[in-house]
Scaffold this motif. Sequence first.
Motif, PDB file in Angstrom:
ATOM      1  N   GLY A  82      -9.508  -5.346   2.816  1.00 58.19           N
ATOM      2  CA  GLY A  82      -8.710  -6.403   3.422  1.00 58.19           C
ATOM      3  C   GLY A  82      -7.215  -6.163   3.394  1.00 58.19           C
ATOM      4  O   GLY A  82      -6.439  -7.055   3.763  1.00 58.19           O
ATOM      5  N   ALA A  83      -6.777  -4.981   2.974  1.00 57.77           N
ATOM      6  CA  ALA A  83      -5.342  -4.695   2.909  1.00 57.77           C
ATOM      7  C   ALA A  83      -4.760  -4.521   4.309  1.00 57.77           C
ATOM      8  O   ALA A  83      -5.444  -4.089   5.240  1.00 57.77           O
ATOM      9  CB  ALA A  83      -5.088  -3.441   2.080  1.00 57.77           C
ATOM     10  N   ILE A  84      -3.483  -4.850   4.458  1.00 55.44           N
ATOM     11  CA  ILE A  84      -2.794  -4.705   5.739  1.00 55.44           C
ATOM     12  C   ILE A  84      -1.899  -3.479   5.672  1.00 55.44           C
ATOM     13  O   ILE A  84      -0.955  -3.421   4.879  1.00 55.44           O
ATOM     14  CB  ILE A  84      -1.952  -5.954   6.056  1.00 55.44           C
ATOM     15  CG1 ILE A  84      -2.838  -7.203   6.123  1.00 55.44           C
ATOM     16  CG2 ILE A  84      -1.199  -5.772   7.372  1.00 55.44           C
ATOM     17  CD1 ILE A  84      -2.063  -8.499   6.243  1.00 55.44           C
ATOM     18  N   LEU A  85      -2.218  -2.468   6.501  1.00 55.95           N
ATOM     19  CA  LEU A  85      -1.439  -1.231   6.541  1.00 55.95           C
ATOM     20  C   LEU A  85      -0.856  -1.002   7.932  1.00 55.95           C
ATOM     21  O   LEU A  85      -0.610   0.134   8.340  1.00 55.95           O
ATOM     22  CB  LEU A  85      -2.317  -0.057   6.115  1.00 55.95           C
ATOM     23  CG  LEU A  85      -2.709  -0.082   4.624  1.00 55.95           C
ATOM     24  CD1 LEU A  85      -4.196   0.098   4.438  1.00 55.95           C
ATOM     25  CD2 LEU A  85      -1.940   0.968   3.847  1.00 55.95           C
ATOM     26  N   THR A  86      -0.599  -2.084   8.624  1.00 53.26           N
ATOM     27  CA  THR A  86      -0.005  -1.999   9.956  1.00 53.26           C
ATOM     28  C   THR A  86       1.344  -1.274   9.894  1.00 53.26           C
ATOM     29  O   THR A  86       2.196  -1.606   9.073  1.00 53.26           O
ATOM     30  CB  THR A  86       0.199  -3.410  10.543  1.00 53.26           C
ATOM     31  OG1 THR A  86      -1.066  -4.066  10.610  1.00 53.26           O
ATOM     32  CG2 THR A  86       0.823  -3.342  11.927  1.00 53.26           C
ATOM     33  N   ARG A  87       1.493  -0.244  10.707  1.00 48.37           N
ATOM     34  CA  ARG A  87       2.717   0.567  10.805  1.00 48.37           C
ATOM     35  C   ARG A  87       3.056   1.297   9.499  1.00 48.37           C
ATOM     36  O   ARG A  87       4.186   1.760   9.315  1.00 48.37           O
ATOM     37  CB  ARG A  87       3.907  -0.266  11.280  1.00 48.37           C
ATOM     38  CG  ARG A  87       3.738  -0.859  12.680  1.00 48.37           C
ATOM     39  CD  ARG A  87       5.072  -1.356  13.241  1.00 48.37           C
ATOM     40  NE  ARG A  87       5.800  -2.218  12.320  1.00 48.37           N
ATOM     41  CZ  ARG A  87       5.554  -3.505  12.146  1.00 48.37           C
ATOM     42  NH1 ARG A  87       4.583  -4.100  12.822  1.00 48.37           N
ATOM     43  NH2 ARG A  87       6.267  -4.218  11.301  1.00 48.37           N
ATOM     44  N   ALA A  88       2.106   1.393   8.589  1.00 41.46           N
ATOM     45  CA  ALA A  88       2.355   2.124   7.346  1.00 41.46           C
ATOM     46  C   ALA A  88       2.435   3.624   7.621  1.00 41.46           C
ATOM     47  O   ALA A  88       1.789   4.143   8.534  1.00 41.46           O
ATOM     48  CB  ALA A  88       1.252   1.841   6.336  1.00 41.46           C
ATOM     49  N   VAL A  89       3.225   4.334   6.837  1.00 37.62           N
ATOM     50  CA  VAL A  89       3.332   5.788   6.947  1.00 37.62           C
ATOM     51  C   VAL A  89       2.425   6.406   5.886  1.00 37.62           C
ATOM     52  O   VAL A  89       2.702   6.337   4.695  1.00 37.62           O
ATOM     53  CB  VAL A  89       4.788   6.256   6.751  1.00 37.62           C
ATOM     54  CG1 VAL A  89       4.862   7.783   6.831  1.00 37.62           C
ATOM     55  CG2 VAL A  89       5.705   5.615   7.781  1.00 37.62           C
ATOM     56  N   LEU A  90       1.306   6.992   6.348  1.00 34.80           N
ATOM     57  CA  LEU A  90       0.309   7.569   5.446  1.00 34.80           C
ATOM     58  C   LEU A  90       0.189   9.075   5.646  1.00 34.80           C
ATOM     59  O   LEU A  90      -0.834   9.680   5.324  1.00 34.80           O
ATOM     60  CB  LEU A  90      -1.042   6.892   5.672  1.00 34.80           C
ATOM     61  CG  LEU A  90      -1.132   5.427   5.213  1.00 34.80           C
ATOM     62  CD1 LEU A  90      -2.190   4.675   5.986  1.00 34.80           C
ATOM     63  CD2 LEU A  90      -1.413   5.362   3.708  1.00 34.80           C
ATOM     64  N   ILE A  91       1.227   9.686   6.140  1.00 37.51           N
ATOM     65  CA  ILE A  91       1.218  11.119   6.389  1.00 37.51           C
ATOM     66  C   ILE A  91       0.971  11.876   5.075  1.00 37.51           C
ATOM     67  O   ILE A  91       1.661  11.643   4.075  1.00 37.51           O
ATOM     68  CB  ILE A  91       2.547  11.558   7.025  1.00 37.51           C
ATOM     69  CG1 ILE A  91       2.734  10.872   8.389  1.00 37.51           C
ATOM     70  CG2 ILE A  91       2.601  13.073   7.173  1.00 37.51           C
ATOM     71  CD1 ILE A  91       4.101  11.079   8.997  1.00 37.51           C
ATOM     72  N   ASP A  92      -0.047  12.746   5.088  1.00 37.30           N
ATOM     73  CA  ASP A  92      -0.402  13.573   3.924  1.00 37.30           C
ATOM     74  C   ASP A  92      -0.817  12.748   2.696  1.00 37.30           C
ATOM     75  O   ASP A  92      -0.808  13.259   1.572  1.00 37.30           O
ATOM     76  CB  ASP A  92       0.759  14.509   3.538  1.00 37.30           C
ATOM     77  CG  ASP A  92       1.094  15.491   4.651  1.00 37.30           C
ATOM     78  OD1 ASP A  92       0.165  15.919   5.355  1.00 37.30           O
ATOM     79  OD2 ASP A  92       2.288  15.819   4.811  1.00 37.30           O
ATOM     80  N   ALA A  93      -1.174  11.495   2.893  1.00 32.04           N
ATOM     81  CA  ALA A  93      -1.657  10.674   1.776  1.00 32.04           C
ATOM     82  C   ALA A  93      -3.120  10.995   1.481  1.00 32.04           C
ATOM     83  O   ALA A  93      -3.826  11.588   2.303  1.00 32.04           O
ATOM     84  CB  ALA A  93      -1.503   9.198   2.111  1.00 32.04           C
ATOM     85  N   ASP A  94      -3.577  10.623   0.298  1.00 27.69           N
ATOM     86  CA  ASP A  94      -4.963  10.864  -0.110  1.00 27.69           C
ATOM     87  C   ASP A  94      -5.655   9.534  -0.369  1.00 27.69           C
ATOM     88  O   ASP A  94      -5.353   8.844  -1.339  1.00 27.69           O
ATOM     89  CB  ASP A  94      -4.994  11.734  -1.371  1.00 27.69           C
ATOM     90  CG  ASP A  94      -6.415  12.067  -1.815  1.00 27.69           C
ATOM     91  OD1 ASP A  94      -7.371  11.717  -1.094  1.00 27.69           O
ATOM     92  OD2 ASP A  94      -6.570  12.677  -2.893  1.00 27.69           O
ATOM     93  N   LEU A  95      -6.604   9.179   0.512  1.00 20.94           N
ATOM     94  CA  LEU A  95      -7.378   7.949   0.361  1.00 20.94           C
ATOM     95  C   LEU A  95      -8.848   8.263   0.111  1.00 20.94           C
ATOM     96  O   LEU A  95      -9.724   7.442   0.370  1.00 20.94           O
ATOM     97  CB  LEU A  95      -7.252   7.068   1.609  1.00 20.94           C
ATOM     98  CG  LEU A  95      -6.030   6.126   1.703  1.00 20.94           C
ATOM     99  CD1 LEU A  95      -4.746   6.907   1.866  1.00 20.94           C
ATOM    100  CD2 LEU A  95      -6.187   5.143   2.845  1.00 20.94           C
ATOM    101  N   SER A  96      -9.109   9.429  -0.419  1.00 20.70           N
ATOM    102  CA  SER A  96     -10.497   9.827  -0.632  1.00 20.70           C
ATOM    103  C   SER A  96     -11.184   8.878  -1.614  1.00 20.70           C
ATOM    104  O   SER A  96     -10.651   8.546  -2.667  1.00 20.70           O
ATOM    105  CB  SER A  96     -10.560  11.262  -1.170  1.00 20.70           C
ATOM    106  OG  SER A  96      -9.806  11.409  -2.352  1.00 20.70           O
TER     107      SER A  96
END
Length: 210
Positions: free
Chosen positions: A175-189
């Motif tokens: 339910g998190a809001i990540l609208t327009r978030a910068v997730l470049i090279d992030a790890d969400l594994s």
Amino acid sequence: MRILICIIAATLLGLPPATHAQRAGSVGGCDIRRGTLCTNANLNGAQLAGVNLANSQFTRSDLSGANLSGATLNEANFSSTELTGADFSGASMVRINLRSARLGNAKLVDADLRNAVLQNADLHAADLGGARLANADLTNARLEGARLDKADLQRANLRAAKLRGASLAGANLQGAILTRAVLIDADLSGANLDQAIFLNAQTQGCTGCP
């Protein structure tokens, strides 16, 4: 009768850090107690582990490198405060105001930040592993290179947050809001992304992003 002992006196007496932190009646001109008012104060490197500073106000103060591990900071106001390298490990920070605070390289491992206000806060390279951030407002926060492994971010507002290179492995982003978030090279594994919103998010090179 409560005995007030300052940090210097405690050091001279050879008391252990936890003891003189609890009894630090006055540090940098601040009365260390619940509900204290310490704006524009210099508390650089203060030893305040385990103290109760709930409902206190430290706006625009300098607590860089301070030890606040295990402290109670519920509903305290640290907006625009310098907290670079501070240790908040295991601290209770429910509904704390950290708007525009500078927390680069800070330690917030297992801290309770539910409903915290972190709008425009600088948390680059901070360690928030296992932290509880449910319903926290991280709008436009800087989290480049931050560690949020196994953090609870249910319903957190991460709109326009900068998470380049951040690690959120095993985090709960339901339910998190990540609208327009910068997730470049992030790890969400291994992260829980159920009902999370990634509208217009930048996900180039992101592991585990939808």
